[in-house]
Write a protein that holds these residues in place. Structure first.
Motif, PDB file in Angstrom:
ATOM      1  N   LYS A  69      12.706  27.145   2.388  1.00 42.99           N
ATOM      2  CA  LYS A  69      12.096  26.128   3.242  1.00 42.99           C
ATOM      3  C   LYS A  69      12.439  24.729   2.746  1.00 42.99           C
ATOM      4  CE  LYS A  69       8.224  28.985   4.840  1.00 42.99           C
ATOM      5  NZ  LYS A  69       6.749  29.122   4.942  1.00 42.99           N
ATOM      6  N   ALA A  70      12.449  24.552   1.419  1.00 43.88           N
ATOM      7  CA  ALA A  70      12.797  23.249   0.858  1.00 43.88           C
ATOM      8  C   ALA A  70      14.254  22.902   1.156  1.00 43.88           C
ATOM      9  CB  ALA A  70      12.546  23.245  -0.652  1.00 43.88           C
ATOM     10  N   CYS A  71      15.135  23.896   1.086  1.00 45.48           N
ATOM     11  CA  CYS A  71      16.543  23.658   1.396  1.00 45.48           C
ATOM     12  C   CYS A  71      16.730  23.242   2.850  1.00 45.48           C
ATOM     13  CB  CYS A  71      17.365  24.914   1.103  1.00 45.48           C
ATOM     14  SG  CYS A  71      17.567  25.295  -0.655  1.00 45.48           S
ATOM     15  N   LEU A  72      15.996  23.902   3.754  1.00 49.21           N
ATOM     16  CA  LEU A  72      16.102  23.537   5.166  1.00 49.21           C
ATOM     17  C   LEU A  72      15.576  22.128   5.404  1.00 49.21           C
ATOM     18  CD1 LEU A  72      16.713  24.154   8.096  1.00 49.21           C
ATOM     19  CD2 LEU A  72      14.484  25.286   8.275  1.00 49.21           C
ATOM     20  N   LYS A  73      14.456  21.778   4.795  1.00 51.58           N
ATOM     21  CA  LYS A  73      13.912  20.425   4.949  1.00 51.58           C
ATOM     22  C   LYS A  73      14.898  19.380   4.448  1.00 51.58           C
ATOM     23  CE  LYS A  73       8.869  20.954   4.932  1.00 51.58           C
ATOM     24  NZ  LYS A  73       7.632  20.537   4.256  1.00 51.58           N
ATOM     25  N   GLU A  74      15.526  19.679   3.314  1.00 52.31           N
ATOM     26  CA  GLU A  74      16.460  18.706   2.743  1.00 52.31           C
ATOM     27  C   GLU A  74      17.710  18.570   3.610  1.00 52.31           C
ATOM     28  OE1 GLU A  74      17.782  16.058  -0.507  1.00 52.31           O
ATOM     29  OE2 GLU A  74      16.039  16.491   0.749  1.00 52.31           O
ATOM     30  N   SER A  75      18.183  19.688   4.157  1.00 52.43           N
ATOM     31  CA  SER A  75      19.336  19.617   5.049  1.00 52.43           C
ATOM     32  C   SER A  75      19.006  18.816   6.300  1.00 52.43           C
ATOM     33  CB  SER A  75      19.785  21.029   5.420  1.00 52.43           C
ATOM     34  OG  SER A  75      20.986  21.001   6.164  1.00 52.43           O
ATOM     35  N   LEU A  76      17.806  19.017   6.841  1.00 55.94           N
ATOM     36  CA  LEU A  76      17.380  18.248   8.015  1.00 55.94           C
ATOM     37  C   LEU A  76      17.187  16.773   7.691  1.00 55.94           C
ATOM     38  CD1 LEU A  76      14.881  20.750   9.643  1.00 55.94           C
ATOM     39  CD2 LEU A  76      16.825  19.701  10.804  1.00 55.94           C
ATOM     40  N   ARG A  77      16.804  16.461   6.475  1.00 52.75           N
ATOM     41  CA  ARG A  77      16.672  15.050   6.081  1.00 52.75           C
ATOM     42  C   ARG A  77      18.028  14.356   6.108  1.00 52.75           C
ATOM     43  NH1 ARG A  77      17.737  11.864   2.005  1.00 52.75           N
ATOM     44  NH2 ARG A  77      18.561  13.552   0.707  1.00 52.75           N
ATOM     45  N   ILE A  78      19.041  15.011   5.548  1.00 52.08           N
ATOM     46  CA  ILE A  78      20.374  14.410   5.491  1.00 52.08           C
ATOM     47  C   ILE A  78      21.064  14.474   6.844  1.00 52.08           C
ATOM     48  CG2 ILE A  78      22.664  14.613   4.441  1.00 52.08           C
ATOM     49  CD1 ILE A  78      21.316  15.668   1.928  1.00 52.08           C
ATOM     50  N   PHE A  79      20.863  15.576   7.561  1.00 55.61           N
ATOM     51  CA  PHE A  79      21.580  15.809   8.811  1.00 55.61           C
ATOM     52  C   PHE A  79      20.617  16.312   9.886  1.00 55.61           C
ATOM     53  CE2 PHE A  79      24.132  18.555  11.678  1.00 55.61           C
ATOM     54  CZ  PHE A  79      25.054  17.613  12.112  1.00 55.61           C
ATOM     55  N   PRO A  80      19.784  15.423  10.438  1.00 56.25           N
ATOM     56  CA  PRO A  80      18.937  15.833  11.571  1.00 56.25           C
ATOM     57  C   PRO A  80      19.788  15.967  12.820  1.00 56.25           C
ATOM     58  CG  PRO A  80      18.682  13.489  11.163  1.00 56.25           C
ATOM     59  CD  PRO A  80      19.593  14.003  10.084  1.00 56.25           C
ATOM     60  N   ILE A  81      19.452  16.920  13.662  1.00 56.37           N
ATOM     61  CA  ILE A  81      20.235  17.096  14.886  1.00 56.37           C
ATOM     62  C   ILE A  81      20.026  15.913  15.830  1.00 56.37           C
ATOM     63  CG2 ILE A  81      20.628  18.575  16.877  1.00 56.37           C
ATOM     64  CD1 ILE A  81      21.589  19.713  14.212  1.00 56.37           C
ATOM     65  N   ALA A  82      18.792  15.433  15.945  1.00 56.57           N
ATOM     66  CA  ALA A  82      18.500  14.216  16.712  1.00 56.57           C
ATOM     67  C   ALA A  82      18.240  13.096  15.715  1.00 56.57           C
ATOM     68  CB  ALA A  82      17.289  14.420  17.611  1.00 56.57           C
ATOM     69  N   ALA A 111      14.970   8.608  -3.333  1.00 54.47           N
ATOM     70  CA  ALA A 111      15.911   8.364  -4.419  1.00 54.47           C
ATOM     71  C   ALA A 111      17.167   9.212  -4.194  1.00 54.47           C
ATOM     72  CB  ALA A 111      15.267   8.717  -5.757  1.00 54.47           C
ATOM     73  N   ARG A 112      18.326   8.652  -4.533  1.00 53.09           N
ATOM     74  CA  ARG A 112      19.604   9.350  -4.356  1.00 53.09           C
ATOM     75  C   ARG A 112      19.680   9.974  -2.963  1.00 53.09           C
ATOM     76  NH1 ARG A 112      19.597  13.737  -8.542  1.00 53.09           N
ATOM     77  NH2 ARG A 112      17.356  13.607  -8.282  1.00 53.09           N
ATOM     78  N   PRO A 113      19.594   9.155  -1.948  1.00 52.09           N
ATOM     79  CA  PRO A 113      19.399   9.675  -0.584  1.00 52.09           C
ATOM     80  C   PRO A 113      20.514  10.563  -0.069  1.00 52.09           C
ATOM     81  CG  PRO A 113      19.943   7.341  -0.531  1.00 52.09           C
ATOM     82  CD  PRO A 113      19.689   7.676  -1.954  1.00 52.09           C
ATOM     83  N   MET A 114      21.743  10.402  -0.549  1.00 56.11           N
ATOM     84  CA  MET A 114      22.843  11.200  -0.026  1.00 56.11           C
ATOM     85  C   MET A 114      23.099  12.454  -0.855  1.00 56.11           C
ATOM     86  SD  MET A 114      23.346   9.683   2.671  1.00 56.11           S
ATOM     87  CE  MET A 114      24.641  10.787   3.227  1.00 56.11           C
ATOM     88  N   GLU A 115      22.265  12.706  -1.846  1.00 60.15           N
ATOM     89  CA  GLU A 115      22.384  13.932  -2.623  1.00 60.15           C
ATOM     90  C   GLU A 115      21.457  15.005  -2.047  1.00 60.15           C
ATOM     91  OE1 GLU A 115      22.090  13.565  -6.861  1.00 60.15           O
ATOM     92  OE2 GLU A 115      22.985  11.561  -6.852  1.00 60.15           O
ATOM     93  N   PHE A 116      21.920  16.242  -2.115  1.00 62.70           N
ATOM     94  CA  PHE A 116      21.160  17.382  -1.599  1.00 62.70           C
ATOM     95  C   PHE A 116      20.239  17.881  -2.716  1.00 62.70           C
ATOM     96  CE2 PHE A 116      20.773  21.978  -0.548  1.00 62.70           C
ATOM     97  CZ  PHE A 116      20.245  21.863   0.733  1.00 62.70           C
TER      98      PHE A 116
END
Length: 529
Positions: free
Chosen positions: A389-402, A441-446
């Motif tokens: 769940k944390a991985c999905l949230k982080e992926s959506l933070r960096i790359f939201p579909i909308a 912090a480090r916004p572009m890091e996963f």
């Protein structure tokens, strides 16, 4: 994840332009925004007089006579040359956390917001029936072009006010209750297992998937969502599926519709006054989706008569309310559930492939929760997968579909110490906020640990800094199913394979109607015990 209108509204307001004058009164009527009554008092807020005037909000200064229209002309103006995300970053750098875009021909003034606190206040003041600009092409198709098919049941993506509220009320219970989603875990598992087998078959001698793997993900997501929307499997995962097959036809129709939303709803187009080639392609795609949905709905009715004692599906629950509602909701779920979950799953797999330590930790979680590769994932098991769940949230933070969401102010409100009048469109630019080092912090890091309770890296940002599914009454109606599908697929992939990617370190994508990945997805899959 059903298609949101946030990005469409954003582009439509700021983007380029001036649509042609509406010569057809029927089009004007069909595409007009319906004003919803505000549940707030007409009186202005107490801090109104202390706030600065709306006109003082920074933004591009209109040119004499021409206004800001030339700046937003596609491919010509300084802003028209940018995609949506680049445009947001550019305006934010130039003018700050609130930007007023004014005097664009054919568009009313719009406020762009890049601050979570201001965003929260806007959401808290969105009113009982939140208003956001709908999809005018779909509205016209359903109210004029094919009026006889829809008979007033128009769906949630093109309606406003009480009309939207009444429709949403009919579909909320079947679609948003936990127990409704739970009955689909087993069929969604079945689809995921079949797709894992297909992924094995698709690999080449280097264990790499083909460059066009995104189309295979479209097939998986379509097969998954048709279990919910149409109460059946339609054979998307069959080997060597012909290009003229019904499943591929549905995928192609969805792609045509997304292209049409961008070219007809967001960019200048003459479709409102004449039939253009893109409009005709759009109508053909809509006809195909509508006819296929109607065919499977008729089959579901016949199957229910043969098996009257089994629990009703979501489709059957919608049909019990109104067959017209079932048909339009099924069509909308097909449109909104194919592209979105596909690109979301692809982005998560990419981030896992480029972050082996994260993938290793996730694999340990999967081996613990799923003792067998074929263990059926249930809601109880997903509750034992906090790192997924944390991985999905982080992926959506960096790359939201909308990348953004839009609301119209139902009453006068003060935002960021400025007066914002009733009827103003406010675009909340979540993707910029979720990638801002002020918030993360480090916004572009996963870093999935941001979302792990008790982790020293747990974030302290406002929850309004990242809103991939929206907020409030108009939040994504398909969120529960989207998360279930992605959880199931990615859990199965990581339980079966080690995932690598050797063709670049950056996720490349386009920002148009929605964010979509624009790179070959040649994942390398190494079998695991």
């Amino acid at each position: 994840m059903l298609l949101t209108t946030s990005v469409r509204a954003a582009c439509a307001r700021a983007g380029a332009g001036a649509g042609a004058g509406r010569a057809r009164s029927s089009v004007a009527a069909a595409t007009a925004t319906v004003a919803a009554p505000s549940d707030a008092a007409d009186a202005r807020p107490a801090d109104w007089e202390r706030a600065r005037p709306f006109q003082d909000i920074p933004g591009p200064k209109p040119l004499p006579l021409l206004g800001n229209t030339p700046r937003f002309l596609p491919g010509i103006g300084e802003y028209g040359k940018k995609d949506m995300l680049e445009l947001q970053h550019m305006l934010r750098r130039q003018y700050g956390d609130m930007v007023r875009v004014s005097n664009v021909l054919g568009r009313k003034d719009m406020l762009w917001v890049f601050d979570p606190k201001i965003t929260e206040k806007m959401y808290r003041n969105e009113g009982k029936w939140p208003i956001r600009e709908g999809i005018k092409t779909i509205h016209y198709y359903r109210t004029v072009q094919r009026k006889e098919k829809f008979e007033g049941a128009l769906g949630t993506v093109s309606t406003q006010g009480k009309e939207w509220y009444d429709f949403r009320t009919q579909v909320n219970q079947p679609l948003m209750q936990r127990k409704s989603a739970n009955q689909y875990y087993t069929p969604v598992n079945d689809v995921a297992e079949d797709f894992i087998a297909r992924m094995r078959d698709l690999r080449d001698e280097n264990n790499e998937l083909p460059a066009d793997f995104i189309n295979e993900l479209y097939k998986w997501s379509l097969e998954s969502i048709t279990m919910v929307a149409l109460d059946t499997r339609i054979g998307c995962l069959a080997p060597n599926l012909p290009k003229n097959s019904e499943p591929q036809g549905l995928i192609d129709a969805v792609q045509v519709m997304l292209e049409a939303f961008y070219k007809l709803d967001l960019k200048p187009s003459l479709w409102r006054i004449m039939s253009t080639p893109m409009w005709r392609r759009f109508v053909g795609a809509m006809d195909y989706l509508t006819d296929v949905a109607e065919k499977y709905i008729n089959e579901a009715i016949a199957n229910k008569k043969k098996n009257p004692d089994r629990p009703p599906s979501i489709l059957e629950k919608l049909m019990e309310k109104d067959p017209k509602v079932a048909r339009v909701m099924a069509s909308d779920m097909l449109v909104g559930g194919v592209d979105t979950t596909s690109h979301l799953s692809a982005s998560l797999l990419f981030h896992l492939a480029k972050n082996p330590e994260v993938q290793r930790r996730l694999r340990e979680e999967m081996r613990r929760v799923l003792p067998s590769k074929t263990t059926v994932i249930t809601e109880d098991l997903t509750n034992e997968m906090p790192y997924l769940k944390a991985c999905l949230k982080e992926s959506l933070r960096i790359f939201p579909i909308a990348m953004a969401n839009v609301r119209e102010t139902p009453a006068d409100v003060v935002l960021g110490d400025y007066q914002v009048p009733k009827g103003t469109d406010v675009m909340m630019c979540h993707m910029v906020m979720s990638r801002d080092e002020k918030n993360f912090a480090r916004p572009m890091e996963f870093v999935p640990e941001r979302w792990v309770r008790g982790s020293p890296e747990a974030h302290t940002a406002s929850p309004f800094a990242t809103m991939p599914f929206g907020f409030g009454p108009r939040m994504c109606i398909g969120r529960r199913f989207a998360e279930m599908e992605v959880f199931t697929l990615v859990a199965k992939v990581i339980r079966n394979f080690w995932v690598e990617y050797h063709y670049g370190d950056e996720l490349l994508f386009e920002s148009k109607t929605l964010n979509s990945i624009s790179m070959p997805l040649k994942f390398r899959l190494i079998d695991q015990d």
